[in-house]
Design a protein around this motif. Structure first.
Motif, PDB file in Angstrom:
ATOM      1  N   THR A 148       0.822  -1.199   0.000  1.00  0.00           N
ATOM      2  CA  THR A 148       0.000   0.000   0.000  1.00  0.00           C
ATOM      3  C   THR A 148       0.862   1.257   0.000  1.00  0.00           C
ATOM      4  O   THR A 148       2.043   1.209   0.334  1.00  0.00           O
ATOM      5  CB  THR A 148      -0.913   0.042   1.244  1.00  0.00           C
ATOM      6  N   GLN A 149       0.262   2.377  -0.352  1.00  0.00           N
ATOM      7  CA  GLN A 149       0.968   3.655  -0.398  1.00  0.00           C
ATOM      8  C   GLN A 149       0.424   4.584   0.698  1.00  0.00           C
ATOM      9  O   GLN A 149       0.039   5.729   0.447  1.00  0.00           O
ATOM     10  CB  GLN A 149       0.813   4.279  -1.782  1.00  0.00           C
ATOM     11  N   ARG A 150       0.415   4.087   1.926  1.00  0.00           N
ATOM     12  CA  ARG A 150      -0.155   4.846   3.042  1.00  0.00           C
ATOM     13  C   ARG A 150       0.540   6.174   3.288  1.00  0.00           C
ATOM     14  O   ARG A 150      -0.043   7.086   3.869  1.00  0.00           O
ATOM     15  CB  ARG A 150      -0.097   4.024   4.336  1.00  0.00           C
ATOM     16  N   ALA A 210       2.166   8.137   0.902  1.00  0.00           N
ATOM     17  CA  ALA A 210       2.367   8.960  -0.290  1.00  0.00           C
ATOM     18  C   ALA A 210       2.222  10.434   0.078  1.00  0.00           C
ATOM     19  O   ALA A 210       1.306  10.816   0.804  1.00  0.00           O
ATOM     20  CB  ALA A 210       1.357   8.578  -1.357  1.00  0.00           C
ATOM     21  N   ASN A 211       3.184  11.246  -0.388  1.00  0.00           N
ATOM     22  CA  ASN A 211       3.202  12.692  -0.142  1.00  0.00           C
ATOM     23  C   ASN A 211       3.464  13.062   1.315  1.00  0.00           C
ATOM     24  O   ASN A 211       3.272  14.215   1.701  1.00  0.00           O
ATOM     25  CB  ASN A 211       1.898  13.344  -0.602  1.00  0.00           C
ATOM     26  N   GLU A 219       6.273   2.308   1.198  1.00  0.00           N
ATOM     27  CA  GLU A 219       4.865   2.683   1.188  1.00  0.00           C
ATOM     28  C   GLU A 219       4.660   4.118   0.720  1.00  0.00           C
ATOM     29  O   GLU A 219       3.640   4.736   1.003  1.00  0.00           O
ATOM     30  CB  GLU A 219       4.258   2.481   2.574  1.00  0.00           C
ATOM     31  N   GLY A 220       5.639   4.655  -0.013  1.00  0.00           N
ATOM     32  CA  GLY A 220       5.454   5.915  -0.708  1.00  0.00           C
ATOM     33  C   GLY A 220       5.904   7.164  -0.001  1.00  0.00           C
ATOM     34  O   GLY A 220       5.769   8.269  -0.540  1.00  0.00           O
ATOM     35  N   GLY A 221       6.449   7.046   1.215  1.00  0.00           N
ATOM     36  CA  GLY A 221       6.843   8.234   1.967  1.00  0.00           C
ATOM     37  C   GLY A 221       8.254   8.691   1.660  1.00  0.00           C
ATOM     38  O   GLY A 221       9.070   7.951   1.111  1.00  0.00           O
ATOM     39  N   GLY A 273      12.737   3.926  -3.714  1.00  0.00           N
ATOM     40  CA  GLY A 273      12.094   4.736  -2.693  1.00  0.00           C
ATOM     41  C   GLY A 273      12.704   6.123  -2.589  1.00  0.00           C
ATOM     42  O   GLY A 273      13.752   6.413  -3.191  1.00  0.00           O
ATOM     43  N   SER A 321       0.369   6.176  10.732  1.00  0.00           N
ATOM     44  CA  SER A 321      -0.463   6.262   9.536  1.00  0.00           C
ATOM     45  C   SER A 321      -1.890   6.687   9.848  1.00  0.00           C
ATOM     46  O   SER A 321      -2.324   6.715  11.007  1.00  0.00           O
ATOM     47  CB  SER A 321      -0.503   4.897   8.837  1.00  0.00           C
TER      48      SER A 321
END
Length: 260
Positions: free
Chosen positions: A2-4, A6-7, A30-32, A56, A231
Protein backbone atom coordinates in the motif's frame (compact mmCIF):
# COMPACT_ATOMS: atom_id res chain seq x y z
CA UNK A 1 2.42 -2.78 -0.92
CA UNK A 2 0.00 0.00 0.00
CA UNK A 3 0.97 3.65 -0.40
CA UNK A 4 -0.15 4.85 3.04
CA UNK A 5 2.58 7.47 3.19
CA UNK A 6 2.37 8.96 -0.29
CA UNK A 7 3.20 12.69 -0.14
CA UNK A 8 4.23 12.39 3.51
CA UNK A 9 7.58 13.62 4.82
CA UNK A 10 8.81 11.70 7.85
CA UNK A 11 11.79 12.48 10.07
CA UNK A 12 13.25 9.43 11.84
CA UNK A 13 15.92 9.91 14.49
CA UNK A 14 18.39 7.09 14.98
CA UNK A 15 17.67 6.07 11.41
CA UNK A 16 21.00 4.58 10.38
CA UNK A 17 20.52 1.08 11.80
CA UNK A 18 18.21 -1.28 13.66
CA UNK A 19 14.60 -0.25 14.21
CA UNK A 20 15.13 3.21 12.71
CA UNK A 21 16.56 1.90 9.45
CA UNK A 22 13.90 -0.80 9.17
CA UNK A 23 11.22 1.84 9.70
CA UNK A 24 12.73 4.11 7.04
CA UNK A 25 12.84 1.29 4.49
CA UNK A 26 9.27 0.21 5.13
CA UNK A 27 8.09 3.82 5.05
CA UNK A 28 9.74 4.48 1.70
CA UNK A 29 8.28 1.26 0.30
CA UNK A 30 4.87 2.68 1.19
CA UNK A 31 5.45 5.92 -0.71
CA UNK A 32 6.84 8.23 1.97
CA UNK A 33 9.88 10.47 1.99
CA UNK A 34 12.08 9.02 4.74
CA UNK A 35 14.46 11.59 6.20
CA UNK A 36 16.80 9.78 8.55
CA UNK A 37 18.79 11.53 11.24
CA UNK A 38 21.95 10.49 13.08
CA UNK A 39 25.39 11.60 14.18
CA UNK A 40 27.51 9.91 11.51
CA UNK A 41 27.17 10.60 7.79
CA UNK A 42 28.41 7.32 6.30
CA UNK A 43 25.81 4.93 7.79
CA UNK A 44 23.06 7.43 6.96
CA UNK A 45 24.22 7.60 3.37
CA UNK A 46 24.29 3.81 3.14
CA UNK A 47 20.66 3.45 4.26
CA UNK A 48 19.55 6.24 1.93
CA UNK A 49 21.39 4.63 -0.99
CA UNK A 50 19.72 1.28 -0.27
CA UNK A 51 16.27 2.87 -0.19
CA UNK A 52 16.87 4.80 -3.41
CA UNK A 53 18.18 1.68 -5.12
CA UNK A 54 14.80 0.07 -4.41
CA UNK A 55 12.98 3.03 -5.96
CA UNK A 56 12.09 4.74 -2.69
CA UNK A 57 12.54 8.34 -1.59
CA UNK A 58 15.00 9.09 1.19
CA UNK A 59 17.25 11.81 2.53
CA UNK A 60 19.47 12.33 5.57
CA UNK A 61 20.36 15.07 8.03
CA UNK A 62 23.12 15.10 10.63
CA UNK A 63 22.18 15.76 14.25
CA UNK A 64 23.11 14.72 17.75
CA UNK A 65 19.63 14.52 19.28
CA UNK A 66 20.96 15.32 22.75
CA UNK A 67 21.85 18.77 21.38
CA UNK A 68 18.84 21.10 21.40
CA UNK A 69 20.21 23.37 18.66
CA UNK A 70 21.09 20.40 16.44
CA UNK A 71 17.55 19.01 16.70
CA UNK A 72 16.04 22.39 15.84
CA UNK A 73 18.38 22.64 12.84
CA UNK A 74 17.50 19.13 11.62
CA UNK A 75 13.78 19.89 11.71
CA UNK A 76 14.28 23.23 9.96
CA UNK A 77 16.48 21.65 7.29
CA UNK A 78 13.93 18.90 6.64
CA UNK A 79 11.18 21.48 6.11
CA UNK A 80 13.46 23.62 3.95
CA UNK A 81 14.34 20.74 1.64
CA UNK A 82 10.94 19.05 1.42
CA UNK A 83 8.44 21.79 2.14
CA UNK A 84 6.67 20.06 5.01
CA UNK A 85 7.00 17.62 7.89
CA UNK A 86 4.11 15.26 8.55
CA UNK A 87 5.49 12.67 10.96
CA UNK A 88 8.25 12.55 13.57
CA UNK A 89 9.56 9.23 14.86
CA UNK A 90 11.72 9.71 17.96
CA UNK A 91 13.76 6.53 17.85
CA UNK A 92 17.29 7.59 18.86
CA UNK A 93 18.42 6.75 22.38
CA UNK A 94 21.44 6.73 24.65
CA UNK A 95 22.02 3.61 26.75
CA UNK A 96 24.47 3.49 29.63
CA UNK A 97 24.52 0.29 31.70
CA UNK A 98 25.51 1.04 35.30
CA UNK A 99 24.37 -0.12 38.72
CA UNK A 100 23.10 2.84 40.76
CA UNK A 101 25.83 2.67 43.40
CA UNK A 102 28.58 2.58 40.81
CA UNK A 103 27.08 5.02 38.34
CA UNK A 104 28.12 8.60 37.79
CA UNK A 105 26.11 11.76 37.40
CA UNK A 106 27.51 11.93 33.86
CA UNK A 107 26.00 8.47 33.13
CA UNK A 108 22.62 9.62 34.44
CA UNK A 109 22.65 12.88 32.51
CA UNK A 110 23.76 11.20 29.28
CA UNK A 111 20.83 8.78 29.38
CA UNK A 112 18.25 11.42 30.21
CA UNK A 113 19.59 13.85 27.64
CA UNK A 114 19.85 11.33 24.81
CA UNK A 115 16.71 9.30 25.55
CA UNK A 116 14.25 11.81 27.06
CA UNK A 117 15.32 15.41 26.52
CA UNK A 118 15.87 14.52 22.86
CA UNK A 119 12.19 13.59 22.57
CA UNK A 120 11.20 16.88 24.16
CA UNK A 121 13.47 18.79 21.76
CA UNK A 122 12.08 17.02 18.71
CA UNK A 123 8.45 17.28 19.74
CA UNK A 124 8.72 20.96 20.58
CA UNK A 125 10.49 21.68 17.28
CA UNK A 126 7.90 20.01 15.02
CA UNK A 127 4.71 21.25 16.69
CA UNK A 128 4.58 24.69 14.99
CA UNK A 129 5.06 23.16 11.53
CA UNK A 130 2.45 20.47 12.12
CA UNK A 131 -0.03 23.04 13.40
CA UNK A 132 0.56 25.12 10.26
CA UNK A 133 -0.15 22.07 8.09
CA UNK A 134 -3.35 21.13 9.93
CA UNK A 135 -2.03 18.11 11.81
CA UNK A 136 0.61 15.44 12.09
CA UNK A 137 1.74 12.39 13.98
CA UNK A 138 4.54 11.71 16.46
CA UNK A 139 5.60 8.22 17.48
CA UNK A 140 8.03 7.90 20.38
CA UNK A 141 9.99 4.69 20.88
CA UNK A 142 10.20 3.71 24.54
CA UNK A 143 11.30 0.37 26.02
CA UNK A 144 10.06 -2.37 28.32
CA UNK A 145 12.70 -0.95 30.68
CA UNK A 146 10.29 1.96 31.10
CA UNK A 147 7.60 -0.44 32.35
CA UNK A 148 9.55 -2.83 34.56
CA UNK A 149 12.77 -2.60 36.54
CA UNK A 150 16.01 -4.05 35.22
CA UNK A 151 19.28 -3.95 37.21
CA UNK A 152 21.83 -1.62 35.69
CA UNK A 153 19.21 0.28 33.71
CA UNK A 154 18.17 2.89 36.28
CA UNK A 155 18.87 5.94 34.14
CA UNK A 156 17.68 4.39 30.89
CA UNK A 157 14.53 3.01 32.50
CA UNK A 158 13.76 6.38 34.08
CA UNK A 159 14.16 8.09 30.72
CA UNK A 160 11.91 5.61 28.92
CA UNK A 161 9.26 5.77 31.65
CA UNK A 162 9.38 9.54 31.49
CA UNK A 163 8.87 9.38 27.74
CA UNK A 164 5.54 7.60 28.22
CA UNK A 165 4.23 10.30 30.56
CA UNK A 166 5.57 13.09 28.36
CA UNK A 167 3.87 11.55 25.31
CA UNK A 168 0.51 11.50 27.06
CA UNK A 169 0.82 15.20 27.85
CA UNK A 170 1.93 15.96 24.28
CA UNK A 171 -1.06 14.01 22.95
CA UNK A 172 -3.45 16.12 25.02
CA UNK A 173 -1.80 19.37 24.04
CA UNK A 174 -1.68 18.45 20.36
CA UNK A 175 -5.18 17.04 20.03
CA UNK A 176 -6.91 20.34 19.26
CA UNK A 177 -4.57 20.79 16.28
CA UNK A 178 -5.02 17.22 15.00
CA UNK A 179 -1.54 16.19 16.12
CA UNK A 180 -1.48 12.62 17.41
CA UNK A 181 1.24 11.37 19.78
CA UNK A 182 1.70 7.68 20.60
CA UNK A 183 4.35 5.36 21.99
CA UNK A 184 5.72 2.01 20.81
CA UNK A 185 7.37 -0.09 23.52
CA UNK A 186 9.82 -2.66 22.14
CA UNK A 187 10.95 -5.73 24.03
CA UNK A 188 14.14 -7.54 23.06
CA UNK A 189 14.82 -6.93 19.36
CA UNK A 190 17.78 -8.12 17.31
CA UNK A 191 19.42 -4.77 16.62
CA UNK A 192 23.19 -4.14 16.42
CA UNK A 193 23.44 -3.23 20.15
CA UNK A 194 21.51 -6.40 21.08
CA UNK A 195 23.72 -8.55 18.87
CA UNK A 196 26.81 -6.98 20.42
CA UNK A 197 25.92 -8.22 23.92
CA UNK A 198 24.97 -11.71 22.76
CA UNK A 199 28.16 -13.66 23.37
CA UNK A 200 27.17 -16.68 21.29
CA UNK A 201 24.24 -18.73 19.99
CA UNK A 202 23.67 -20.10 23.48
CA UNK A 203 22.99 -16.57 24.75
CA UNK A 204 20.59 -15.93 21.87
CA UNK A 205 18.72 -19.15 22.62
CA UNK A 206 18.48 -18.37 26.34
CA UNK A 207 17.16 -14.89 25.65
CA UNK A 208 14.60 -16.20 23.19
CA UNK A 209 13.43 -18.84 25.67
CA UNK A 210 12.62 -16.08 28.18
CA UNK A 211 10.05 -14.59 25.76
CA UNK A 212 6.58 -16.22 25.63
CA UNK A 213 6.70 -16.31 21.80
CA UNK A 214 10.08 -18.04 22.19
CA UNK A 215 12.04 -15.77 19.87
CA UNK A 216 13.75 -12.41 19.68
CA UNK A 217 11.89 -9.72 17.74
CA UNK A 218 12.96 -8.40 14.35
CA UNK A 219 13.40 -4.68 13.59
CA UNK A 220 10.87 -5.06 10.77
CA UNK A 221 8.22 -6.16 13.28
CA UNK A 222 8.74 -2.97 15.26
CA UNK A 223 8.64 -0.94 12.06
CA UNK A 224 5.20 -2.35 11.27
CA UNK A 225 3.86 -1.23 14.64
CA UNK A 226 5.48 2.20 14.41
CA UNK A 227 4.09 2.87 10.96
CA UNK A 228 0.61 1.73 11.97
CA UNK A 229 0.50 4.41 14.67
CA UNK A 230 2.03 6.97 12.30
CA UNK A 231 -0.46 6.26 9.54
CA UNK A 232 -4.04 7.32 8.94
CA UNK A 233 -5.03 3.76 9.89
CA UNK A 234 -4.59 5.00 13.47
CA UNK A 235 -6.39 8.32 12.91
CA UNK A 236 -8.46 7.97 16.11
CA UNK A 237 -5.59 6.78 18.29
CA UNK A 238 -3.60 9.21 20.41
CA UNK A 239 -2.00 9.16 23.85
CA UNK A 240 -1.64 5.39 23.91
CA UNK A 241 1.16 2.83 24.12
CA UNK A 242 1.63 -0.25 21.95
CA UNK A 243 3.87 -2.91 23.49
CA UNK A 244 5.68 -5.12 20.98
CA UNK A 245 7.57 -7.61 23.13
CA UNK A 246 6.47 -11.15 22.28
CA UNK A 247 4.31 -11.23 25.42
CA UNK A 248 7.16 -10.66 27.87
CA UNK A 249 5.64 -7.92 30.02
CA UNK A 250 2.23 -9.61 30.38
CA UNK A 251 3.75 -12.66 32.05
CA UNK A 252 3.84 -13.21 35.81
CA UNK A 253 6.68 -15.71 36.04
CA UNK A 254 6.79 -17.49 39.41
CA UNK A 255 9.49 -19.86 38.24
CA UNK A 256 7.23 -22.92 38.61
CA UNK A 257 5.37 -23.06 35.29
CA UNK A 258 6.58 -24.97 32.25
CA UNK A 259 4.49 -24.50 29.14
CA UNK A 260 6.86 -26.33 26.80
Amino acid sequence: MTQRFANKVVLITGGSSGIGAATAKRLAAEGGMAVICGRRQQPLEEVVAEIRAQGGKADWVIADVSDEAAVNAAVAETVKRHGRLDILINNAATVVWAMIEGSSTADWNACLQGSLSSVYFGTRAVLPQMKKQGGGAIVNISSVCGLLGSPGMGAYGAAKAGMISFSQVAALEGAADNIRVNVVIPGIVMTPPTAAVMADEKAVTASARAVPLRRIGKPEELAAAILFLASDDASYITGTTLTVDGGKTCELNTGAADFS
